[in-house]
Design a protein around this motif. Structure first.
Motif, mmCIF file in Angstrom:
data_model
loop_
_atom_site.group_PDB
_atom_site.id
_atom_site.type_symbol
_atom_site.label_atom_id
_atom_site.label_comp_id
_atom_site.label_asym_id
_atom_site.label_seq_id
_atom_site.Cartn_x
_atom_site.Cartn_y
_atom_site.Cartn_z
ATOM 1 N N ASP A 1 13.021 0.490 -8.273
ATOM 2 C CA ASP A 1 12.420 -0.634 -7.542
ATOM 3 C C ASP A 1 11.028 -0.043 -6.968
ATOM 4 O O ASP A 1 10.464 -0.724 -6.152
ATOM 5 N N GLN B 1 15.353 -2.464 6.542
ATOM 6 C CA GLN B 1 14.558 -3.178 5.553
ATOM 7 C C GLN B 1 13.279 -4.036 6.508
ATOM 8 O O GLN B 1 12.259 -3.915 5.954
ATOM 9 N N THR C 1 10.443 2.574 -5.220
ATOM 10 C CA THR C 1 10.524 3.228 -3.676
ATOM 11 C C THR C 1 10.740 4.691 -3.823
ATOM 12 O O THR C 1 11.440 5.227 -4.836
ATOM 13 N N GLU D 1 10.787 -1.321 7.162
ATOM 14 C CA GLU D 1 9.742 -1.116 5.874
ATOM 15 C C GLU D 1 8.856 -2.241 5.673
ATOM 16 O O GLU D 1 7.864 -2.043 5.234
ATOM 17 N N LEU E 1 5.554 7.723 1.427
ATOM 18 C CA LEU E 1 5.098 6.979 0.135
ATOM 19 C C LEU E 1 3.773 8.008 -0.414
ATOM 20 O O LEU E 1 3.089 7.637 -1.424
ATOM 21 N N LYS F 1 3.519 9.021 -4.317
ATOM 22 C CA LYS F 1 3.478 8.006 -5.411
ATOM 23 C C LYS F 1 2.270 8.152 -6.376
ATOM 24 O O LYS F 1 2.485 8.122 -7.657
#
Length: 594
Positions: A324, A237, A326, A240, A283, A286
């Motif tokens: 969420d 976490q 992700t 990230e 990512l 997305k």
């Protein structure tokens, strides 16, 4: 025009002339050894358009070909098979067209053809490469070289899995137990050092699970609540979120691993044109998910997660974005594929070299990309391969029971040394020459043993069995190549002359060799279309067997006439060149002496 194409045209004409019928295709096969002939026409499929007895049909076509095709000298019919005997002049003339061509069989890339990107290796940065990675790398590299030889422009790439909980496990274990040790301070390759801490994490994790179970927790709860796992999850976490200390440690330890990987790749003889990193691509997908939501390719569930409904295509619903927001692996892979085509606009297809446990993943990935409207989706291919097993059983990275790639490369060279010394073949070599030769033989044995097997099949790998100077092995083929080089070094003849069929009486073994050489271009195209180095490997073995039969039955340098010596030396040279080219496609070196 190839002999097969010439014959096909004339056979179609024969059927049209004799039976007033039109054949769409003609089926050929190699003539069985017990019958006279060089190529066989299968008559049975013709019965769909020509009614009659297959033997009589074969007889009629054979007579037509002898009368109308200069290359066809004689024929015989066995049941529904028409065996054609081709003239010696055809084989000599054909050989003269290829004997000086060092790139025989290879096709230059055409500007109008779209390029292909081949992905392979794609390791995690928490452990060194192992035997499973070796099969992946050898397959990906060889398929890249075969596609190039078939006329494609190829980009070799990998995506490095450099983020995630498994990376944080190694990082946390090093932070807790590492005492700031480095590759320099320990003398270990960086990937091995980091891999040791991945194993260390698992050991400590199991201790904590056992302690929690002893206090009354269920094993399932203990696995979730073990403090070391919770801390690793917190570290992920922080990564990230861009935590400076965590990111700095991540960069340092990944740097160690990359240095180690590069050493292994160099020793294994594989390379890449470009690299992608999961930390930069996870990512990427997305924006395409957002576009797909608008166009109806994806849908959103009540919890906010995004899915693709593939039930009409015989699959299931697949999540592409968590609630969420992700990314999941599928998100990353969609984005990476599209990004690659943006980075390389000439790419029109991709080959993913990934184990067969991921077959469903790639079915889904290719289908989603197609639904997003990318026409190159039809040119995506999963080069699925089976696992590599050892006589001792399955490998497990977490428990440290893998066969390390570097150790295996060294072991192969050591085994080659032991066998070579027992055979006593290396008198007069310097120590350095011996070391190089052991590595060449050892790596050749390893690569050939793995690549001669159809990619889809599992392999039981036995290092000692792979290093054998007899049978279908790399060293046997390398030894034959070295034998030919020895013949060529002894030959004093001018081999630049071109001999006609009237200058030499073609022996059956010479004819067999030329027929085998003829197949090489076709085998390259077949191997490229099937993404199968095994076709190249086993072709080379057949060529070597044909040469050894020729060598044992026909005198080369002791032939009766000068023309025969010249022709046989030329033929030996062409065989050696083809062995070398074929082995280059497999990433295998051939020694000049053995």
């Amino acid at each position: 025009m190839s002999l097969q194409n010439t014959l096909e045209q004339h056979i179609k004409q024969a059927v049209n002339t004799i039976y007033n019928a039109n054949l769409e295709t003609v089926e050929f096969q190699a003539t069985r050894k017990e019958f006279a002939g060089d190529i066989t026409v299968v008559v049975f499929p013709m019965l769909r358009v020509v009614k009659g007895n297959p033997v009589q049909i074969g007889q009629a076509i054979g007579e037509y070909l002898v009368q109308n095709v200069e290359q066809v000298e004689a024929f015989n019919v066995v049941k529904g098979f028409l065996n054609l005997e081709i003239s010696a002049s055809y084989f000599v003339d054909f050989f003269n067209t290829i004997k000086q061509n060092v790139n025989y069989g290879f096709v230059d890339a055409s500007a109008e053809n779209k390029a292909v990107m081949v992905e392979y290796s794609s390791p995690n940065t928490n452990k060194p490469l192992h035997l499973g990675h070796i099969r992946n790398n050898l397959l990906g590299y060889s398929v890249s070289e075969i596609l190039k030889a078939s006329g494609k422009k190829v980009y070799k790439t990998q995506i490095i899995n450099d983020r995630g909980i498994h990376i944080c496990k190694s990082m946390l274990a090093w932070k807790r137990f590492g005492n700031n040790e480095t590759p320099e301070s320990t003398g270990l390759k960086g990937d091995k050092l980091v891999g040791n801490y991945y194993v260390k994490f698992d050991q400590e994790y199991k201790k904590e699970i056992a302690a929690l179970v002893a206090k009354g927790k269920t094993e399932e709860d203990a696995k979730k609540e073990a403090p070391i796992l919770t801390e690793a999850q917190q570290m992920l976490q922080k990564w990230e979120a861009g935590d400076k200390e965590v990111v700095a440690l991540w960069e340092t330890m990944n740097g160690w691993v990359y240095d180690g990987f590069n050493t292994t790749y160099k020793n294994l003889g594989v390379d890449f044109d470009n690299l992608y990193y999961e930390s930069q691509t996870y990512l990427l997908g997305k924006e395409f998910i957002a576009e797909g939501l608008k166009s109806g390719v994806f849908f959103k569930k009540e919890d906010g997660s995004v899915w693709c409904d593939l039930t009409d295509d015989g699959l299931d619903e697949k999540i592409v974005l968590r609630s969420d927001g992700t990314a999941v692996y599928m998100t990353q892979d969609i984005g990476t594929a599209i990004q690659r085509v943006k980075d390389y606009p000439d790419v029109g297809g991709m080959v993913y070299t990934v184990g067969n446990e991921q077959e469903y993943h790639f079915q889904v990935l290719f289908l989603i990309i197609k639904k997003l409207g990318f026409d190159w989706a039809k040119n995506l291919f999963h080069l699925s391969y089976g696992m590599v097993d050892l006589p001792s059983g399955k490998m497990k990275s977490r428990e440290g029971t893998v066969v390390d790639a570097d150790d295996l490369i060294v072991e192969m060279a050591d085994t080659a040394q032991t066998i070579s010394e027992d055979l006593g073949k290396l008198d007069g070599y310097t120590d350095q020459e011996k070391a190089e030769l052991y590595k060449t033989i050892g790596l050749g044995a390893l690569k050939y043993y793995i690549l001669k097997v159809d990619p889809k099949k599992r392999i039981l790998f036995d290092p000692k069995e792979s290093i054998d100077f007899q049978g279908n092995t790399g060293p046997f083929i390398q030894y034959t190549y070295a034998r030919i080089q020895s013949i060529l070094r002894k030959a004093n003849e001018d081999t630049s002359v071109t001999l006609k069929s009237s200058d030499v009486a073609l022996e059956d073994k010479e004819r067999d060799l030329i027929k085998q050489l003829q197949l090489f271009p076709e085998v390259i195209q077949l191997a490229a279309n099937n993404h199968s180095p095994a076709l190249i490997a086993n072709y080379t073995y057949d060529l070597v067997k044909a040469f050894n039969s020729f060598y044992q039955n026909v005198s080369i340098l002791g032939a009766e006439t000068q023309n025969e010596i010249v022709f046989r030396v030329q033929l030996s040279q062409a065989v050696a060149n083809t062995i070398k080219n074929a082995f280059n496609l497999l990433g295998i070196d051939v020694p000049e002496r053995m």
